[in-house]
Design a protein around this motif. Structure first.
Motif, PDB file in Angstrom:
ATOM      1  N   GLN A 388       0.723  -1.155   0.107  1.00 27.67           N
ATOM      2  CA  GLN A 388       0.025   0.192   0.036  1.00 27.67           C
ATOM      3  C   GLN A 388       0.809   1.234  -0.055  1.00 27.67           C
ATOM      4  OE1 GLN A 388      -3.544  -0.454   0.001  1.00 27.67           O
ATOM      5  NE2 GLN A 388      -2.961  -2.426  -0.423  1.00 27.67           N
ATOM      6  N   ARG A 389       0.043   2.306  -0.355  1.00 25.35           N
ATOM      7  CA  ARG A 389       1.068   3.515  -0.591  1.00 25.35           C
ATOM      8  C   ARG A 389       0.314   4.850  -0.486  1.00 25.35           C
ATOM      9  NH1 ARG A 389       3.044   6.785  -4.925  1.00 25.35           N
ATOM     10  NH2 ARG A 389       5.409   7.203  -4.928  1.00 25.35           N
ATOM     11  N   LEU A 390       0.893   5.805   0.281  1.00 29.73           N
ATOM     12  CA  LEU A 390       0.154   7.154   0.099  1.00 29.73           C
ATOM     13  C   LEU A 390       1.334   8.211  -0.067  1.00 29.73           C
ATOM     14  CD1 LEU A 390      -1.748   7.288   3.379  1.00 29.73           C
ATOM     15  CD2 LEU A 390      -2.631   6.884   1.248  1.00 29.73           C
ATOM     16  N   VAL A 391       0.927   9.343  -0.791  1.00 29.53           N
ATOM     17  CA  VAL A 391       1.692  10.466  -0.915  1.00 29.53           C
ATOM     18  C   VAL A 391       1.436  11.726  -0.129  1.00 29.53           C
ATOM     19  CG1 VAL A 391       2.623  12.182  -2.502  1.00 29.53           C
ATOM     20  CG2 VAL A 391       2.400   9.617  -3.225  1.00 29.53           C
ATOM     21  N   VAL A 392       2.435  12.270   0.542  1.00 24.08           N
ATOM     22  CA  VAL A 392       2.288  13.365   1.378  1.00 24.08           C
ATOM     23  C   VAL A 392       2.847  14.513   0.849  1.00 24.08           C
ATOM     24  CG1 VAL A 392       2.489  14.518   3.996  1.00 24.08           C
ATOM     25  CG2 VAL A 392       1.843  11.795   3.560  1.00 24.08           C
ATOM     26  N   ALA A 393       2.474  15.702   0.821  1.00 21.61           N
ATOM     27  CA  ALA A 393       3.001  16.893   0.294  1.00 21.61           C
ATOM     28  C   ALA A 393       2.773  18.037   1.168  1.00 21.61           C
ATOM     29  CB  ALA A 393       2.571  17.399  -1.132  1.00 21.61           C
ATOM     30  N   PRO A 404       6.649  17.380  -6.959  1.00 23.18           N
ATOM     31  CA  PRO A 404       6.692  15.899  -7.514  1.00 23.18           C
ATOM     32  C   PRO A 404       6.182  15.191  -6.761  1.00 23.18           C
ATOM     33  CG  PRO A 404       9.035  16.912  -7.902  1.00 23.18           C
ATOM     34  CD  PRO A 404       8.079  17.861  -6.919  1.00 23.18           C
ATOM     35  N   ALA A 405       5.130  14.426  -7.245  1.00 21.13           N
ATOM     36  CA  ALA A 405       4.357  13.521  -6.666  1.00 21.13           C
ATOM     37  C   ALA A 405       3.935  12.214  -7.476  1.00 21.13           C
ATOM     38  CB  ALA A 405       3.196  14.080  -5.852  1.00 21.13           C
ATOM     39  N   PRO A 406       4.915  11.591  -8.138  1.00 21.22           N
ATOM     40  CA  PRO A 406       4.726  10.287  -8.833  1.00 21.22           C
ATOM     41  C   PRO A 406       3.944   9.413  -8.027  1.00 21.22           C
ATOM     42  CG  PRO A 406       6.893  10.327  -8.057  1.00 21.22           C
ATOM     43  CD  PRO A 406       6.383  11.636  -7.605  1.00 21.22           C
ATOM     44  N   GLY A 407       2.768   8.882  -9.018  1.00 19.08           N
ATOM     45  CA  GLY A 407       1.794   8.134  -8.435  1.00 19.08           C
ATOM     46  C   GLY A 407       0.832   8.496  -7.661  1.00 19.08           C
ATOM     47  N   ALA A 408       0.684   9.829  -7.403  1.00 23.52           N
ATOM     48  CA  ALA A 408      -0.476  10.432  -6.507  1.00 23.52           C
ATOM     49  C   ALA A 408      -1.598  10.226  -7.170  1.00 23.52           C
ATOM     50  CB  ALA A 408      -0.076  11.586  -6.103  1.00 23.52           C
ATOM     51  N   GLY A 409      -2.841  10.101  -6.471  1.00 20.02           N
ATOM     52  CA  GLY A 409      -4.170  10.054  -6.921  1.00 20.02           C
ATOM     53  C   GLY A 409      -4.960  11.041  -6.443  1.00 20.02           C
ATOM     54  N   ALA A 410      -6.048  10.669  -5.673  1.00 20.34           N
ATOM     55  CA  ALA A 410      -7.182  11.432  -5.098  1.00 20.34           C
ATOM     56  C   ALA A 410      -6.544  12.008  -3.925  1.00 20.34           C
ATOM     57  CB  ALA A 410      -8.401  10.859  -4.953  1.00 20.34           C
ATOM     58  N   VAL A 411      -7.070  13.113  -3.473  1.00 19.13           N
ATOM     59  CA  VAL A 411      -6.724  13.791  -2.456  1.00 19.13           C
ATOM     60  C   VAL A 411      -7.394  13.360  -1.310  1.00 19.13           C
ATOM     61  CG1 VAL A 411      -6.633  15.935  -1.167  1.00 19.13           C
ATOM     62  CG2 VAL A 411      -5.625  16.126  -3.344  1.00 19.13           C
ATOM     63  N   LEU A 412      -6.743  12.796  -0.234  1.00 22.59           N
ATOM     64  CA  LEU A 412      -7.599  12.254   0.803  1.00 22.59           C
ATOM     65  C   LEU A 412      -7.715  12.965   2.169  1.00 22.59           C
ATOM     66  CD1 LEU A 412      -5.856   8.813   0.903  1.00 22.59           C
ATOM     67  CD2 LEU A 412      -7.923   9.499  -0.238  1.00 22.59           C
ATOM     68  N   ALA A 413      -6.866  14.181   2.156  1.00 27.26           N
ATOM     69  CA  ALA A 413      -6.794  15.250   3.352  1.00 27.26           C
ATOM     70  C   ALA A 413      -6.219  16.274   2.852  1.00 27.26           C
ATOM     71  CB  ALA A 413      -6.298  14.610   4.635  1.00 27.26           C
ATOM     72  N   GLY A 414      -6.306  17.426   3.359  1.00 25.65           N
ATOM     73  CA  GLY A 414      -5.812  18.640   3.025  1.00 25.65           C
ATOM     74  C   GLY A 414      -6.264  19.060   1.899  1.00 25.65           C
ATOM     75  N   ALA A 415      -5.651  19.967   0.777  1.00 23.81           N
ATOM     76  CA  ALA A 415      -6.036  20.176  -0.504  1.00 23.81           C
ATOM     77  C   ALA A 415      -4.929  20.306  -1.267  1.00 23.81           C
ATOM     78  CB  ALA A 415      -6.958  21.551  -0.310  1.00 23.81           C
ATOM     79  N   GLY A 416      -5.198  19.972  -2.562  1.00 27.39           N
ATOM     80  CA  GLY A 416      -4.096  20.263  -3.788  1.00 27.39           C
ATOM     81  C   GLY A 416      -4.884  19.745  -5.005  1.00 27.39           C
ATOM     82  N   THR A 417      -4.063  19.833  -5.953  1.00 28.47           N
ATOM     83  CA  THR A 417      -4.684  19.714  -7.533  1.00 28.47           C
ATOM     84  C   THR A 417      -3.468  18.725  -8.205  1.00 28.47           C
ATOM     85  OG1 THR A 417      -5.706  21.675  -7.733  1.00 28.47           O
ATOM     86  CG2 THR A 417      -5.127  20.541  -9.682  1.00 28.47           C
ATOM     87  N   VAL A 418      -3.957  17.232  -8.429  1.00 26.06           N
ATOM     88  CA  VAL A 418      -2.776  16.646  -9.079  1.00 26.06           C
ATOM     89  C   VAL A 418      -2.852  16.982 -10.415  1.00 26.06           C
ATOM     90  CG1 VAL A 418      -2.319  14.176  -9.383  1.00 26.06           C
ATOM     91  CG2 VAL A 418      -3.191  14.851  -7.150  1.00 26.06           C
ATOM     92  N   ARG A 419      -1.637  16.926 -11.069  1.00 28.00           N
ATOM     93  CA  ARG A 419      -1.520  17.267 -12.466  1.00 28.00           C
ATOM     94  C   ARG A 419      -0.412  16.347 -12.773  1.00 28.00           C
ATOM     95  NH1 ARG A 419      -4.588  21.464 -13.810  1.00 28.00           N
ATOM     96  NH2 ARG A 419      -4.912  23.170 -12.477  1.00 28.00           N
ATOM     97  N   GLY A 420      -0.625  15.058 -13.498  1.00 32.83           N
ATOM     98  CA  GLY A 420       0.315  14.280 -13.962  1.00 32.83           C
ATOM     99  C   GLY A 420       1.018  13.825 -12.691  1.00 32.83           C
ATOM    100  N   ASP A 421       2.338  13.826 -12.570  1.00 34.09           N
ATOM    101  CA  ASP A 421       3.208  13.190 -11.246  1.00 34.09           C
ATOM    102  C   ASP A 421       3.521  14.248 -10.227  1.00 34.09           C
ATOM    103  OD1 ASP A 421       3.353  10.653 -12.278  1.00 34.09           O
ATOM    104  OD2 ASP A 421       4.892  10.744 -13.349  1.00 34.09           O
ATOM    105  N   SER A 422       2.841  15.277 -10.278  1.00 32.32           N
ATOM    106  CA  SER A 422       2.808  16.297  -9.306  1.00 32.32           C
ATOM    107  C   SER A 422       1.705  16.980  -8.756  1.00 32.32           C
ATOM    108  CB  SER A 422       3.574  17.555 -10.147  1.00 32.32           C
ATOM    109  OG  SER A 422       2.795  18.174 -10.895  1.00 32.32           O
TER     110      SER A 422
END
Length: 435
Positions: A388-393, A404-422
């Motif tokens: 399993q994996r999560l990304v934190v920024a 950079p956030a390779p592999g990141a998907g939906a925002v689970l907490a906080g706020a951000g906009t995923v664009r490709g691998d960032s």
């Protein structure tokens, strides 16, 4: 480590302060039944997401609880055995484990074992409990080792078999009464060989008990291995969290997370951003906009998280190095949560959100971190375990940032906009993303 600890999130309470007990124990031993005030807060802790109640000292003491005078008796300022039993029963009814605070490095000067030494001299049956130096003269008081120079805290001699027997009896006795584990106060000052003698005897009777030592500095992994404790307190990470946020130096946090992974190879530390001995995190941070960043780290990295009561309401309080210097971080609480100020509830909701996220990803308990991007004011990292994996920024800058956030998907907490691998974050923004 007991299996149940994988899901543990502690709500840590300093009882004497929480219930508004007087500073000095009453000379006549009058019992005031105050522990039931904690019962009124147990549902609040459960709603927060905690499933453990970590209690500060509850045993009879002269002042602040760490100068214990009777480890077999509840502090009369808190109540009696029946009050303790009722609190444990109420906690267990709600699925809350109970952790006790054991002060076994030292005792208060009024402890009967030390009073016997003062009254009977070298012939006292407990004279070998302490590290004493007897002066010349029939009426002279012996010199004795203390805890960090505090004359009211008399250090025990941990090489004495009688001390090991006594500590074993205290620990097993309260586990028999329903406690689920122990925090070992000032464990860094006690030889690991002592715990290696005591803990197997405790676990022979209570194999499911959790034991965590207070260790501020030193070789954490070695302390755990040599002592037989399950874990120690992760002060390195605590310091790195607030220091890196204040200094705008997230390289420090990235380095600390690397060291944290090393600890996780050996044991699972107790993680925190506040406790009864340090300045409140809301006061420690120079920019309160970064409080969510601190919490995002706490609840996404490996460890057993602990929340110090009041931090979830953004309580403030500065610890000072003076008599009474802990008072600001150990305040009395209202009778019920309804008495809390309204401005603290957004921070409570944030805790709820992040603890809920952790509950849905229980593998985070042993997760390792991998930096994806690090700069002074931006950091992104992946946390992973069990496939399993999560990304934190995190962004500390006054301007928006793209990390950079390779592999990141939906925002689970906080706020951000995923664009490709960032991921794009607002100024002082943060996000936890599906990996």
């Amino acid at each position: 480590m007991p299996d149940w600890v994988q899901d543990a999130v502690w709500w840590h309470v300093y009882p004497l302060g929480f219930v508004g007990a007087e500073r000095q124990a009453p000379a006549d031993g009058t019992v005031t039944h105050r522990l039931d005030r904690l019962t009124a807060w147990l549902d609040y802790a459960v709603e927060l997401g905690a499933n453990g109640l970590a209690l500060g000292p509850v045993f009879a003491s002269s002042t602040h609880g760490y100068d214990t005078v009777d480890h077999a008796r509840i502090d009369p300022r808190l109540g009696d055995d029946a009050d303790f039993d009722a609190l444990v029963a109420a906690a267990h009814d709600r699925g809350l484990r109970v952790l006790l605070d054991g002060v076994f490095n030292h005792v208060g000067r009024e402890h009967p074992a030390f009073r016997a030494v003062l009254e009977q001299g070298p012939a006292a049956p407990t004279a070998d409990w302490f590290r004493l130096r007897w002066p010349h003269g029939p009426d002279a008081e012996p010199e004795y080792d203390t805890f960090e120079g505090h004359g009211q805290l008399v250090a025990l001699d941990h090489s004495a078999p009688a001390v090991a027997d006594w500590v074993t009896g205290v620990m097993t006795g309260w586990l028999d009464r329903g406690a689920d584990g122990w925090r070992l106060d000032a464990a860094y000052a006690v030889p690991t060989s002592f715990w290696a003698t005591v803990l197997p005897r405790v676990r022979a009777r209570h194999p499911d008990a959790y034991v965590v030592g207070e260790v501020i500095h030193g070789d954490y992994a070695r302390v755990v291995a040599d002592s037989g404790m399950d874990a120690v307190t992760q002060y390195e990470l605590w310091k790195a969290v607030w220091s890196s946020l204040n200094d705008g130096n997230l390289h420090e946090l990235a380095h600390a997370l690397g060291r944290h992974d090393g600890f996780l190879d050996a044991f699972v530390p107790l993680t925190f951003v506040g406790n009864h001995d340090v300045t409140r995190i809301a006061s420690r941070l120079t920019d309160v906009r970064h409080l969510p960043h601190a919490l995002a780290v706490l609840f996404t990295v490996g460890g057993t998280p602990s929340v110090y009561a009041g931090d979830e309401q953004a309580f403030t309080g500065v610890k000072e190095d003076r008599a009474g210097g802990d008072d600001a971080v150990r305040p009395a609480f209202p009778d019920t949560p309804a008495g809390l100020a309204p401005y603290g509830w957004p921070t409570y909701r944030l805790h709820e959100e992040l603890i809920g996220l952790r509950r849905r990803h229980r593998w985070l308990h042993r997760a390792r971190t991998t930096p994806l991007h690090r700069d002074n004011r931006q950091l992104s990292y992946a946390v992973a375990a069990d496939g399993q994996r999560l990304v934190v920024a995190l962004n500390l800058a006054d301007t928006a940032a793209r990390l950079p956030a390779p592999g990141a998907g939906a925002v689970l907490a906080g706020a951000g906009t995923v664009r490709g691998d960032s991921v794009e974050l607002a100024a002082h923004g943060w996000a936890v993303l599906d990996g």
